[in-house]
Scaffold this active site. Sequence first.
Site, PDB file in Angstrom:
ATOM      1  N   SER A 140       0.831  -1.209   0.000  1.00 54.71           N
ATOM      2  CA  SER A 140       0.000   0.000   0.000  1.00 54.71           C
ATOM      3  C   SER A 140       0.866   1.260   0.000  1.00 54.71           C
ATOM      4  O   SER A 140       0.636   2.193  -0.779  1.00 54.71           O
ATOM      5  CB  SER A 140      -0.976   0.007   1.180  1.00 54.71           C
ATOM      6  N   HIS A 158      -2.690  -8.765   1.268  1.00 51.76           N
ATOM      7  CA  HIS A 158      -2.250  -7.603   2.066  1.00 51.76           C
ATOM      8  C   HIS A 158      -3.327  -7.353   3.139  1.00 51.76           C
ATOM      9  O   HIS A 158      -3.612  -8.238   3.941  1.00 51.76           O
ATOM     10  CB  HIS A 158      -2.016  -6.428   1.108  1.00 51.76           C
ATOM     11  N   HIS A 215       5.125 -13.796   5.931  1.00 57.66           N
ATOM     12  CA  HIS A 215       5.414 -12.384   5.667  1.00 57.66           C
ATOM     13  C   HIS A 215       6.530 -12.253   4.645  1.00 57.66           C
ATOM     14  O   HIS A 215       7.414 -13.115   4.569  1.00 57.66           O
ATOM     15  CB  HIS A 215       5.814 -11.649   6.956  1.00 57.66           C
ATOM     16  N   ARG A 224       3.480  -6.703  16.213  1.00 58.22           N
ATOM     17  CA  ARG A 224       2.111  -6.162  16.265  1.00 58.22           C
ATOM     18  C   ARG A 224       1.160  -7.257  16.731  1.00 58.22           C
ATOM     19  O   ARG A 224       0.212  -7.005  17.474  1.00 58.22           O
ATOM     20  CB  ARG A 224       1.709  -5.606  14.885  1.00 58.22           C
ATOM     21  N   ASP A 266      -2.264  -9.448  11.005  1.00 64.78           N
ATOM     22  CA  ASP A 266      -3.686  -9.726  10.782  1.00 64.78           C
ATOM     23  C   ASP A 266      -4.203 -10.944  11.529  1.00 64.78           C
ATOM     24  O   ASP A 266      -5.423 -11.160  11.593  1.00 64.78           O
ATOM     25  CB  ASP A 266      -3.935  -9.934   9.278  1.00 64.78           C
TER      26      ASP A 266
END
Length: 435
Positions: A235, A265, A311, A320, A375
């Site tokens: 992005s 993504h 990843h 995260r 995610d």
Amino acid sequence: MTTLQDKLKQLVPQWREERSRILKDKGALVLTPVTVAQAFGGMRGVKGMICDTSEVQLDKGLFIRGHHLLDIMDLWPEQTFILLLTGEISPLESELTRNLQLEMDRRSQIPRYVLDVLQAMPPDSHPMTMLNTAILVMQRESRFSAEYARGMSKDDYWLPMLDDALTLLARLPGVAAAVYRLHYGKGDPIPWTAGLDYGANFAKMLGIDDPTGDFAQLMRLYLHFHSDHEGGNLSAFTCHNVGSALSDAYYSVSAGLNGLAGPLHGLANQECLGWILALMEKHGGVPNQEQIREHAFETLRAGEVIPGYGHAVLRVTDPRFIGFNRFGREHMPTDPVFMTVDRVFEVVPKCLEEHSNERVKAGKAPIANFWPNVDAGSGALLHHYGLTEFDYYTVLFAVSRSMGMMAQLVWNRAIGTPITRPKSVTMKWIATQAK
Ligand code: NMX
Ligand code: MLT
């Protein structure tokens, strides 16, 4: 009065000087040779751009302006934006942060025409399409485009870019919340509350019942965590390229978010919760390890990816994910969806490793990373507070990622990054070279 504009007026000449010095002293330094495999393989590992807002180390994860994410977990989104842009951790009560909050209050109103466009969209439009359409219709208000058309010195590009970024930043939570309320029939959009911080405002505008304030806390964390992931993520990279043509922030951010809407993504967060809920439904609750293993191999043998795992850069558990997991352990340790995510984390990396070994035996590429990314766990937290419409989750990611993309846009216009134009080669050319 200290504002972001004042701060950047001091910093921009320093950045320009640094860029000139580096180019003079190190301009001929080779960053990476590029192999044919990398050219076919999504340019993985090719160091071909500069980004100062953040850095991702393969064995440590995200550093925002040199600070590891897990050391700055308590920053609020307004502080994140300041940090991304200036490199400074600005306390909540500082003049700089307060001024940014006032700026958000001033710029936050969503024009009626934007809501009209959203309301006119077909009901089966994906929430990401709605968000992006809203961003694009607001392009007519771009100060950058207007000043460029009037004639503006290159030295000044960053100023109207920052102005557009601030307007977009202020409106995005309201637009995203309106998408939520209109798309899922939750009632009229809720206006921004002046004096309330950015994350809590977003939580309030979504209209989720939040008697404890914990959902607002989650929103602050969520917006902070997804904001940036250096320059090469799909992005940010897309936004960077579109911005390099001097397209304004509305065009550039919208382009970046169209990339975020892809399942490899940002859409992976919606896919992840879908995967977890399907697993729970199959077993009538929290599955045991064997059941998770069976579900994982069913996915893998069907030739699909396990969303939330793997990843392109990271080779460890995404910090995260760790941060969200800490939040979950503190606020909802016995929530069945959270418990399932936690148990999946114990099982899936081993399945991916086994599957990778099978792939290698069959002559295929190994899976480079078996660990969860950002995610894998965020959906369980949102679900706990009643935000259960998981095809909306990428919109939350989008509001956050826009901060990083816009900070990068301002930085690039400030240091005068030219239009992106790498060289492509044909397969025939490669074959000839090999000879
Ligand atoms: N499940 C199954 N197979 C996988 C997975 C996974 N989670 N991750 C990678 N692979 C496969 C990949 O599809 C590729 O197969 P093939 O050669 O047949 O096309 C092979 O392993 C090698 O890929 P990698 O080099 O490990 O990964 P790459 O850098 O190409 O892609 C991702 C990175 C993140 C796109 C990939 O790991 C993936 O598809 N993960 C699942 C989707 C996901 O969670 N995306 C979110 C990423 C974070 N974000 O928010 O953006
Ligand atoms: C991101 O946050 O953009 C993702 O982890 C993907 C990436 O860094 O490539």
